[in-house]
Design a protein around this motif. Structure first.
Motif, PDB file in Angstrom:
ATOM      1  N   SER A 174       0.754   4.247  -2.846  1.00  0.00           N
ATOM      2  CA  SER A 174       0.698   5.685  -2.539  1.00  0.00           C
ATOM      3  C   SER A 174       1.794   6.446  -3.286  1.00  0.00           C
ATOM      4  CB  SER A 174       0.848   5.906  -1.028  1.00  0.00           C
ATOM      5  OG  SER A 174      -0.239   5.337  -0.331  1.00  0.00           O
ATOM      6  N   ARG A 207       0.819  -1.205   0.000  1.00  0.00           N
ATOM      7  CA  ARG A 207       0.000   0.000   0.000  1.00  0.00           C
ATOM      8  C   ARG A 207       0.861   1.267   0.000  1.00  0.00           C
ATOM      9  NH1 ARG A 207      -5.104  -1.564   0.319  1.00  0.00           N
ATOM     10  NH2 ARG A 207      -5.544  -3.618   1.225  1.00  0.00           N
ATOM     11  N   ALA A 208       2.052   1.185   0.604  1.00  0.00           N
ATOM     12  CA  ALA A 208       2.968   2.319   0.561  1.00  0.00           C
ATOM     13  C   ALA A 208       3.440   2.563  -0.874  1.00  0.00           C
ATOM     14  CB  ALA A 208       4.166   2.061   1.469  1.00  0.00           C
ATOM     15  N   ARG A 258       0.821   6.732  -6.963  1.00  0.00           N
ATOM     16  CA  ARG A 258      -0.184   7.770  -7.176  1.00  0.00           C
ATOM     17  C   ARG A 258       0.442   9.153  -7.125  1.00  0.00           C
ATOM     18  NH1 ARG A 258      -5.198   5.237  -3.585  1.00  0.00           N
ATOM     19  NH2 ARG A 258      -6.326   4.321  -5.364  1.00  0.00           N
ATOM     20  N   PHE A 259       1.407   9.340  -6.218  1.00  0.00           N
ATOM     21  CA  PHE A 259       2.116  10.619  -6.132  1.00  0.00           C
ATOM     22  C   PHE A 259       2.870  10.895  -7.432  1.00  0.00           C
ATOM     23  CE2 PHE A 259       6.190  12.748  -5.219  1.00  0.00           C
ATOM     24  CZ  PHE A 259       5.703  13.993  -4.820  1.00  0.00           C
TER      25      PHE A 259
END
Length: 264
Positions: free
Chosen positions: A14, A10-11, A17-18
């Motif tokens: 993220s 999940r990191a 997405r960034f």
């Protein structure tokens, strides 16, 4: 199903997405509802970029799930990437001895996970789906052995950001389309070849539709290396692309053979 590998996964999601925001990527996802929210699923996707997994996995993330991808063994040998791939629960594949990867994939499916497979095996230089004869049968075999739905996921446009031939572009605003097709459920008496036929037909149609809908077609197709030759573009035609694809696979296999010989 949540596992200990979910937190690093999940990191990474993220971070991806960034990076999408930094690059201004216009990522459009359609059909995520076709991916089952629970139970085992085999995701089969086309392969056009080194960063495919970042967009192929998006529909699953929208459904609250994570895809465990089968990826070439070389990625797992990289110091940082390899550690991350293992932490996220992905599966290394040795193309010359794939039995171990198949066993791990079956174990994941029987535990209710989503397993991602690239039936084309390598990035296609034509930037369209490869011919049926070049499609691997592993995705269909996994679906048949477990009864899991086989879900086609097509994408197009990410190759303009990062792909074969040293093609890298940080230009902002690229459009990337992702579409999830309806699940292919094994039919009574259906074999691996027949299910692979259906998968190829579905994926091919989804990819062609994405190209049809591409919002930024080139003004001069012939000079656009990323536009398919079948549509008048500058990408390699089917024959040249097949030759380049085979050369890339042979080079990867030779590298693996040399590495194994060096360990003896």
């Amino acid at each position: 199903m949540h596992t200990r590998s979910d937190r690093p996964y999940r990191a990474v999601v993220s971070v991806a997405r960034f990076l999408f925001r930094v690059l201004g990527l216009r990522v459009e996802v359609r059909g995520a509802e076709h991916l089952p929210a629970t139970g085992p699923v085999v995701v089969a996707a086309n392969h056009q970029s080194f960063a495919d997994f970042a967009v192929v996995g998006l529909p699953a993330v929208q459904r609250g799930r994570l895809v465990r991808f089968l990826a070439k063994e070389a990625v797992f040998r990289a110091p940082v990437a390899g550690r991350l791939m293992r932490a996220m629960g992905h599966v290394p594949v040795d193309r010359r001895a794939g039995a171990a990867a198949a066993v791990r994939a079956l174990r994941l499916l029987r535990a209710g996970e989503v397993v991602g497979v690239y039936p084309e095996a390598t990035i296609g230089h034509a930037f369209l789906l490869k011919e049926r004869a070049d499609l691997r049968r592993g995705a269909a075999r996994l679906a048949l052995e477990t009864g899991a739905p086989l879900v086609p996921v097509a994408h197009w446009g990410l190759h303009r950001v990062l792909t074969v031939g040293g093609r890298v572009s940080l230009r902002r605003g690229r459009w990337v389309g992702v579409v999830v097709g309806e699940p292919l459920l094994p039919r009574p008496g259906e074999g691996v070849e027949e299910l692979t036929d259906r998968l190829h037909a579905r994926l091919e149609a989804l990819v062609e539709d994405l190209v049809d809908r591409y919002p930024d077609p080139p003004r001069d197709p012939v000079s656009a290396w990323w536009w398919p030759a079948a549509r008048g573009g500058g990408a390699p035609d089917a024959a040249d692309a097949a030759r380049l694809d085979r050369a890339a696979m042979d080079e990867a296999d030779d590298h693996t053979a040399r590495r194994r010989a060096g360990r003896r």
